[in-house]
Design a protein around this motif. Structure first.
Motif, short mmCIF file in Angstrom:
data_model
loop_
_atom_site.label_atom_id
_atom_site.label_comp_id
_atom_site.label_asym_id
_atom_site.label_seq_id
_atom_site.Cartn_x
_atom_site.Cartn_y
_atom_site.Cartn_z
N MET A 1 0.94 -1.72 -0.05
CA MET A 1 0.13 0.15 0.59
C MET A 1 1.15 0.71 -0.10
SD MET A 1 -2.85 -0.92 2.20
CE MET A 1 -4.46 0.37 1.77
N ASN A 2 0.28 2.81 -0.65
CA ASN A 2 0.85 3.44 -1.00
C ASN A 2 0.54 4.90 0.51
OD1 ASN A 2 2.16 5.73 -1.32
ND2 ASN A 2 1.66 6.00 -3.28
N THR A 3 1.51 4.69 1.30
CA THR A 3 0.82 5.96 2.70
C THR A 3 0.45 6.95 1.99
OG1 THR A 3 3.36 5.75 3.32
CG2 THR A 3 2.30 3.67 4.04
N HIS A 4 1.33 7.30 1.53
CA HIS A 4 0.91 8.27 0.51
C HIS A 4 -0.30 9.43 0.36
CE1 HIS A 4 2.37 12.79 -0.39
NE2 HIS A 4 1.84 12.39 -2.27
N THR A 5 -0.62 7.45 -0.27
CA THR A 5 -1.56 8.23 -1.11
C THR A 5 -3.11 7.77 0.02
OG1 THR A 5 -0.65 7.28 -3.27
CG2 THR A 5 -3.81 6.95 -3.20
N ASP A 6 -2.71 6.72 1.26
CA ASP A 6 -3.67 7.02 2.22
C ASP A 6 -3.73 7.87 2.98
OD1 ASP A 6 -4.27 4.32 1.32
OD2 ASP A 6 -2.53 3.39 2.72
N MET A 7 -2.37 8.83 3.26
CA MET A 7 -2.90 9.74 3.59
C MET A 7 -3.86 11.08 3.19
SD MET A 7 0.05 12.28 5.06
CE MET A 7 0.83 13.27 3.04
N TRP A 8 -3.33 11.40 2.21
CA TRP A 8 -4.48 12.64 1.22
C TRP A 8 -5.97 11.96 1.46
CZ3 TRP A 8 -3.08 16.95 1.19
CH2 TRP A 8 -2.10 17.15 0.26
N LEU A 9 -5.50 10.33 1.50
CA LEU A 9 -7.37 9.68 1.05
C LEU A 9 -7.93 10.00 2.92
CD1 LEU A 9 -10.22 8.36 -0.33
CD2 LEU A 9 -8.88 6.28 0.53
N GLU A 10 -7.12 9.94 3.40
CA GLU A 10 -7.95 10.66 5.91
C GLU A 10 -8.23 11.95 5.62
OE1 GLU A 10 -8.91 8.14 7.46
OE2 GLU A 10 -8.41 6.35 5.57
N PHE A 11 -7.07 12.44 4.90
CA PHE A 11 -7.12 14.30 4.59
C PHE A 11 -8.40 14.39 3.69
CE2 PHE A 11 -6.24 18.65 2.96
CZ PHE A 11 -6.68 19.13 4.23
N ALA A 12 -8.60 13.99 2.91
CA ALA A 12 -10.52 14.51 2.01
C ALA A 12 -11.32 13.99 3.15
CB ALA A 12 -10.32 13.59 0.89
N LYS A 13 -11.35 12.57 3.54
CA LYS A 13 -11.95 12.12 4.79
C LYS A 13 -12.46 13.28 6.25
CE LYS A 13 -11.71 7.33 3.96
NZ LYS A 13 -12.00 5.97 4.07
N SER A 14 -11.39 13.78 6.58
CA SER A 14 -12.07 14.59 7.37
C SER A 14 -12.61 15.63 7.04
CB SER A 14 -10.41 14.66 8.08
OG SER A 14 -10.11 12.92 8.55
N LEU A 15 -11.78 16.27 5.89
CA LEU A 15 -12.02 17.63 5.56
C LEU A 15 -13.56 17.18 5.05
CD1 LEU A 15 -11.16 20.26 4.98
CD2 LEU A 15 -10.90 20.26 2.63
N GLY A 16 -14.09 16.19 4.83
CA GLY A 16 -15.56 16.29 3.68
C GLY A 16 -16.38 16.53 5.50
N MET A 17 -15.90 15.12 6.36
CA MET A 17 -17.09 16.02 8.04
C MET A 17 -17.15 16.36 8.36
SD MET A 17 -18.07 12.21 8.16
CE MET A 17 -18.31 12.37 9.54
N MET A 18 -15.88 17.16 8.82
CA MET A 18 -16.15 19.07 8.89
C MET A 18 -17.01 19.79 8.41
SD MET A 18 -13.04 21.43 9.11
CE MET A 18 -12.60 21.61 7.43
N PHE A 19 -16.60 19.26 7.03
CA PHE A 19 -17.99 20.23 5.66
C PHE A 19 -19.73 19.74 6.13
CE2 PHE A 19 -14.78 21.67 2.94
CZ PHE A 19 -14.30 22.89 3.88
#
Length: 140
Positions: free
Chosen positions: A1-19
């Motif tokens: 697994m690519n940790t760099h891609t997972d990090m951006w995916l988790e960031f997008a999920k967090s940002l989406g939940m915040m909105f």
């Protein structure tokens, strides 16, 4: 697994939940403001109604308020609130298309004219027996 891609995916999920949470709070605030004024005034009559407000300065204003069968002119300042004048019931002003509606000034002027005519006090001294030198201290 690519940790760099997972990090951006988790960031997008967090940002989406915040909105999503922010949108929920804004929707709740909108609904509370829209519905809050309707509950107390459904079956009760309006006893106090603000007819007009005229701002004299940023901290001072004149307010024409209707209370039951009477209208009261109130002065509001940082020093306090005081009753300036009382009038009978204020009639709804209907303007012809050619007249310019000025709001507060028109309501106040009509009330003053109505009160003065009720007390038989003329606004201007247009009597024919007045002399041009009257009021200057001269007697004949």
């Amino acid at each position: 697994m690519n940790t760099h891609t997972d990090m951006w995916l988790e960031f997008a999920k967090s940002l989406g939940m915040m909105f999503a949470v922010l949108a929920f709070f804004l929707l709740a605030l909108y609904l509370v403001r829209r519905v809050s004024g309707r509950f107390g005034a459904r079956d009760s009559a309006e006893l106090i109604k603000v007819l007009s407000v005229h701002h004299l300065s940023p901290k001072e204003k004149l307010v024409l308020v209707s209370v039951q069968d009477e209208s009261v002119l109130i002065g509001v300042s940082p020093a306090g609130i005081s009753s300036l004048a009382r009038f009978g019931e204020v009639q709804k002003t209907v303007f012809a298309p050619s007249e310019k509606a000025t709001g507060f000034q028109t309501l106040l002027k009509k009330n003053l004219m109505k009160e003065n005519s009720a007390h038989n006090m003329p606004l201007e001294n247009n009597s024919s027996n007045s002399r041009p030198d009257s009021g200057k201290g001269e007697r004949s």
